[in-house]
Design a protein around this motif. Structure first.
Motif, PDB file in Angstrom:
ATOM      1  N   PHE A 177     -11.844   3.109  -1.880  1.00  0.00           N
ATOM      2  CA  PHE A 177     -11.381   1.753  -2.150  1.00  0.00           C
ATOM      3  C   PHE A 177     -12.344   0.756  -1.523  1.00  0.00           C
ATOM      4  CE2 PHE A 177      -9.686   2.921   1.928  1.00  0.00           C
ATOM      5  CZ  PHE A 177      -9.743   1.761   2.698  1.00  0.00           C
TER       6      PHE A 177
ATOM      7  N   LEU B 137      -1.467  -3.714   6.490  1.00  0.00           N
ATOM      8  CA  LEU B 137      -2.810  -3.333   6.033  1.00  0.00           C
ATOM      9  C   LEU B 137      -3.563  -2.613   7.142  1.00  0.00           C
ATOM     10  CD1 LEU B 137      -5.213  -3.342   4.115  1.00  0.00           C
ATOM     11  CD2 LEU B 137      -5.707  -5.699   4.841  1.00  0.00           C
TER      12      LEU B 137
ATOM     13  N   TRP C  87       0.801  -1.228   0.000  1.00  0.00           N
ATOM     14  CA  TRP C  87       0.000   0.000   0.000  1.00  0.00           C
ATOM     15  C   TRP C  87       0.833   1.277   0.000  1.00  0.00           C
ATOM     16  CZ3 TRP C  87      -4.680  -1.930  -0.696  1.00  0.00           C
ATOM     17  CH2 TRP C  87      -4.943  -3.210  -0.217  1.00  0.00           C
TER      18      TRP C  87
ATOM     19  N   LEU D 182      -0.189   4.125  -2.286  1.00  0.00           N
ATOM     20  CA  LEU D 182      -1.615   4.446  -2.354  1.00  0.00           C
ATOM     21  C   LEU D 182      -2.082   5.238  -1.139  1.00  0.00           C
ATOM     22  CD1 LEU D 182      -3.019   0.977  -3.524  1.00  0.00           C
ATOM     23  CD2 LEU D 182      -2.112   2.835  -4.924  1.00  0.00           C
TER      24      LEU D 182
ATOM     25  N   TRP E 112      -2.562   0.968   7.280  1.00  0.00           N
ATOM     26  CA  TRP E 112      -3.058   1.693   6.103  1.00  0.00           C
ATOM     27  C   TRP E 112      -4.558   1.954   6.220  1.00  0.00           C
ATOM     28  CZ3 TRP E 112      -6.297   0.997   1.846  1.00  0.00           C
ATOM     29  CH2 TRP E 112      -6.091   1.872   0.775  1.00  0.00           C
TER      30      TRP E 112
ATOM     31  N   ASN F 271      -6.637   5.538   6.204  1.00  0.00           N
ATOM     32  CA  ASN F 271      -7.470   5.812   5.023  1.00  0.00           C
ATOM     33  C   ASN F 271      -8.919   5.367   5.197  1.00  0.00           C
ATOM     34  OD1 ASN F 271      -5.491   6.685   2.647  1.00  0.00           O
ATOM     35  ND2 ASN F 271      -4.451   5.080   3.834  1.00  0.00           N
TER      36      ASN F 271
END
Length: 333
Positions: free
Chosen positions: A280, A296, A266, A269, A299, A303
């Motif tokens: 997403f 993950l 990631w 992104l 992230w 986000n």
């Protein structure tokens, strides 16, 4: 003859005349004058025209029970810019069909029965910007079909039976911005698929049978903004699969078979670099919510405001967190 009889006869004659005119209109295509150009629209029960106005720029022939078109139907239309042939039953096209139309910009062949394109069909179509072949019976996309299409911006071959793409398919299609390969039977993609286009913005790969997203497939397209990979059978995504995609605004990985993803996936992104404007979706995957997802988790926390389908993004294991929201587990770490 009495006055009332004469009036009845006059009314009858007028009605018959109107009926004849109406019937004639039904059998004719609609022709609209647009200044110095014409638009022609043909739908059943109209009959195909034997001759088109020489200044025709827009032509629609749709919903007819046609397996092929008259080979000379476009003769005398040198200024044609848009040709819409959707929802017929076309099985074959003449190789020389488009030769009289060197300025054609849009060709729509949606919902026909084409299994291939004749070699040379597009050889005089250097001005073509949009080519739509969706919902036909194509099994293979041949590289020569696209030769010379240097102005092509939008290619849609969704809803076919494609199981293989030829190497170097898009090598000469440098202006391509939108590529739609969705709803086919693709299990793999050639590594060089995206080498050629200089500014691809949207890539539709959803509803195929892809199992792996490799390291270098997307690398030639750092300006990609929308990536759709939902409804495949993805089990593996390489750590560098999204490397360099710093302008990506939408990523859909939903409804695959992802249980884990590698650290570093990631990095390019979303935040902290920049927010993904359109969000997403990673729902509908059997996530194994253990320490292997730590990257993950971080992230997701950064986000989460652009995350779709939160309630459908669940942990499939281990037992301690099975059925919990992936985001809740991420927040608790």
């Amino acid at each position: 003859m009495s006055c009332s009889s004469q009036r009845r006869n006059q009314r009858t004659s007028l009605l018959l005349l109107l009926l004849a005119v109406w019937t004639s209109c039904l059998n004719a295509c609609l022709v609209s004058n647009l200044g110095n150009s014409s638009s022609v629209s043909c739908h059943p029960p109209a009959k195909l025209p034997g001759h088109l106005p020489s200044n025709t720029v827009f032509l629609v022939i749709e919903f007819f029970n046609l397996t092929e078109l008259p080979h000379d139907i476009l003769q005398g239309t040198p200024n044609l810019q848009e040709l819409h042939l959707s929802s017929n039953r076309l099985q074959n096209l003449s190789a020389g069909l488009l030769l009289p139309t060197p300025h054609l910009q849009v060709l729509d062949l949606t919902r026909n029965a084409l299994t291939e394109l004749p070699h040379g069909l597009l050889r005089a179509s250097a001005a073509l910007r949009t080519l739509v072949l969706k919902e036909n019976l194509l099994e293979v996309l041949q590289t020569p079909w696209l030769h010379g299409l240097s102005a092509l911006e939008h290619l849609d071959v969704s809803g076919n039976r494609l199981w293989r793409l030829a190497p170097g398919l898009l090598a000469n299609v440098t202006a391509l911005q939108i590529l739609d390969l969705s709803d086919n039977l693709l299990e793999t993609l050639p590594p060089d698929l995206l080498r050629g286009p200089l500014r691809l913005e949207r890539l539709h790969l959803e509803c195929n049978r892809l199992k792996t997203l490799g390291e270098g497939l997307l690398a030639p397209q750092p300006g990609l903004r929308y990536l759709f990979l939902q409804n495949n059978t993805l089990v593996t995504v390489a750590a560098g699969a999204f490397q360099g995609l710093q302008e990506l605004d939408m990523l859909d990985l939903s409804n695959n078979l992802l249980a884990s993803v590698p650290a570093g996936l990631w990095v390019s992104l979303g935040r902290p670099a920049r927010a993904m404007k359109d969000g997403f979706d990673i729902s509908g995957n059997p996530w194994l919510c253990d320490r292997n997802l730590d990257d993950l988790y971080r992230w997701l926390v950064a986000n989460n405001d652009t995350m779709f389908s939160r309630k459908d993004t669940l942990c499939a294991g281990p037992d301690a967190v099975k059925g919990q929201l992936l985001l809740d587990v991420a927040m608790s770490r």
